[in-house]
Design an enzyme around this catalytic site. Structure first.
Site, mmCIF file in Angstrom:
data_model
loop_
_atom_site.group_PDB
_atom_site.id
_atom_site.type_symbol
_atom_site.label_atom_id
_atom_site.label_comp_id
_atom_site.label_asym_id
_atom_site.label_seq_id
_atom_site.Cartn_x
_atom_site.Cartn_y
_atom_site.Cartn_z
ATOM 1 N N VAL A 163 0.848 -1.193 0.000
ATOM 2 C CA VAL A 163 0.000 0.000 0.000
ATOM 3 C C VAL A 163 0.880 1.238 0.000
ATOM 4 O O VAL A 163 1.556 1.539 0.988
ATOM 5 C CB VAL A 163 -0.940 0.024 1.228
ATOM 6 C CG1 VAL A 163 -1.871 1.231 1.156
ATOM 7 C CG2 VAL A 163 -1.737 -1.270 1.311
ATOM 8 N N GLY A 164 0.893 1.955 -1.114
ATOM 9 C CA GLY A 164 1.632 3.203 -1.215
ATOM 10 C C GLY A 164 0.697 4.389 -1.176
ATOM 11 O O GLY A 164 -0.529 4.237 -1.174
ATOM 12 N N THR A 211 0.082 6.534 -3.482
ATOM 13 C CA THR A 211 -0.635 6.726 -4.736
ATOM 14 C C THR A 211 -1.331 5.468 -5.210
ATOM 15 O O THR A 211 -2.484 5.509 -5.646
ATOM 16 C CB THR A 211 0.338 7.210 -5.840
ATOM 17 O OG1 THR A 211 0.998 8.395 -5.391
ATOM 18 C CG2 THR A 211 -0.408 7.515 -7.124
ATOM 19 N N VAL A 227 -0.341 -2.040 -4.803
ATOM 20 C CA VAL A 227 0.093 -3.111 -5.693
ATOM 21 C C VAL A 227 -0.248 -4.437 -5.030
ATOM 22 O O VAL A 227 0.090 -4.667 -3.866
ATOM 23 C CB VAL A 227 1.597 -3.021 -5.982
ATOM 24 C CG1 VAL A 227 2.045 -4.175 -6.874
ATOM 25 C CG2 VAL A 227 1.930 -1.691 -6.631
ATOM 26 N N TYR A 237 18.165 2.266 13.236
ATOM 27 C CA TYR A 237 17.430 3.524 13.290
ATOM 28 C C TYR A 237 17.383 3.972 14.748
ATOM 29 O O TYR A 237 17.345 3.133 15.653
ATOM 30 C CB TYR A 237 16.011 3.302 12.761
ATOM 31 C CG TYR A 237 15.568 4.269 11.688
ATOM 32 C CD1 TYR A 237 16.319 4.472 10.545
ATOM 33 C CD2 TYR A 237 14.375 4.978 11.808
ATOM 34 C CE1 TYR A 237 15.905 5.341 9.551
ATOM 35 C CE2 TYR A 237 13.943 5.855 10.827
ATOM 36 C CZ TYR A 237 14.719 6.029 9.698
ATOM 37 O OH TYR A 237 14.316 6.897 8.719
ATOM 38 N N ALA A 294 7.620 0.909 6.578
ATOM 39 C CA ALA A 294 7.451 -0.492 6.209
ATOM 40 C C ALA A 294 7.956 -0.762 4.801
ATOM 41 O O ALA A 294 8.574 -1.801 4.533
ATOM 42 C CB ALA A 294 5.973 -0.887 6.332
ATOM 43 N N ASP A 295 7.707 0.172 3.873
ATOM 44 C CA ASP A 295 8.152 -0.031 2.497
ATOM 45 C C ASP A 295 9.666 -0.107 2.408
ATOM 46 O O ASP A 295 10.230 -0.906 1.653
ATOM 47 C CB ASP A 295 7.611 1.086 1.600
ATOM 48 C CG ASP A 295 7.965 2.484 2.096
ATOM 49 O OD1 ASP A 295 8.257 2.656 3.303
ATOM 50 O OD2 ASP A 295 7.918 3.428 1.271
#
Length: 271
Positions: free
Chosen positions: A7-8, A10, A13, A100, A108-109
């Site tokens: 889930v992006g 825009t 997929v 981090y 997540a991406d």
């Protein structure tokens, strides 16, 4: 068959992975106003068009950078597949050592891409994901995620120019053959695309230097995302274009975490 959902901002997929290959891949618009029923209709239509049966889906994994759509998507998955999905987030097994400051803040991406690239290449890496935002991530050959940079994506930059400059039109992102252009549209295209190429080259050079200063070898630079080809055609700093990197990362993470489908993920990303 495994359903992979990325889930992006825009697009969403969706990929179907079965017997070591992708049997389907779809892209639909991300819309936080859509209900679970609307997403259900879309997904069922896609399955029907591809002659696939939802009952054949054994497991589902979702990576999302858009929290507002997750309620509808999770309900859609329960309605269509009657399964509990794995959600990529704090607590999921990655195989990476994430350095981090606060691992919960790592997108997540970015983690999904890093997992896939590390598993495939097993060396120092810089990953560039050309999406709504453009992200740069650095990974060492021993699986340490060092961090990276986040920039406005090329489409955001283009839209901002159109929206904030009254006389400038909305343009197609096509690369002109020159920098000194004879009309406004080509001038905007040259400034946006070649300017972005310059940004990519500078950030990659700077990241390579920082990694080498830390004692790491020359990294392989991998590009993914919808606009990777547009930018890579104008620079030699990108070594590999890997369009399925995110889906491959989701498939790898599913295999690492399928025994914990019903777990309640409340800790940090971990090895």
């Amino acid at each position: 068959m495994i359903l992979l959902v990325d889930v992006g901002n825009t697009n969403i997929v969706l990929g179907i992975y079965s017997k070591n290959k992708y049997v389907a891949c779809w892209r639909i618009s991300t819309d936080s106003k859509k209900t679970s029923d609307e997403y259900s209709i879309q997904v069922m239509q896609l399955f029907n068009q591809a002659n696939l049966n939802t009952e054949d889906i054994e497991g589902i994994i979702i990576s999302s950078v858009v929290p507002n759509v997750m309620h509808s998507l999770e309900n859609m998955i329960k309605k269509c597949f009657n399964k509990e999905p794995i959600i990529v987030g704090p607590g999921i097994k990655t195989g990476l050592n994430i350095k981090y400051d606060n691992p919960k803040e790592a997108g997540a991406d970015r983690i999904v891409n890093a997992v896939a690239a590390y598993e495939k290449y097993k060396k120092e890496l810089i990953i560039i994901d050309f999406g709504t935002a453009t992200t740069y991530c650095a990974i060492t050959k021993n699986g340490t995620y060092l961090g990276g940079s986040i920039c406005p994506g090329i489409i955001i930059s283009s839209e901002a120019l159109f929206e904030r400059a009254a006389k400038l039109p909305r343009i197609e992102l096509e690369k002109p053959n020159r920098i000194i252009c004879k009309n406004t549209v080509e001038g905007m295209q040259a400034g946006i695309i070649y300017g972005y190429v310059g940004q990519v080259e500078y950030i990659v050079r700077a990241m390579k230097k920082e990694m080498q200063d830390l004692g790491h070898s020359e990294p392989l630079v991998i590009a993914t995302g919808g606009l990777a080809k547009l930018i890579s055609n104008s620079t030699n700093v990108i070594d590999v274009i890997d369009s399925k990197l995110t889906l491959e990362g989701l498939q790898i993470l599913y295999e690492k975490n399928k025994e914990s489908l019903n777990a309640n993920f409340k800790c940090n990303f971990r090895e």
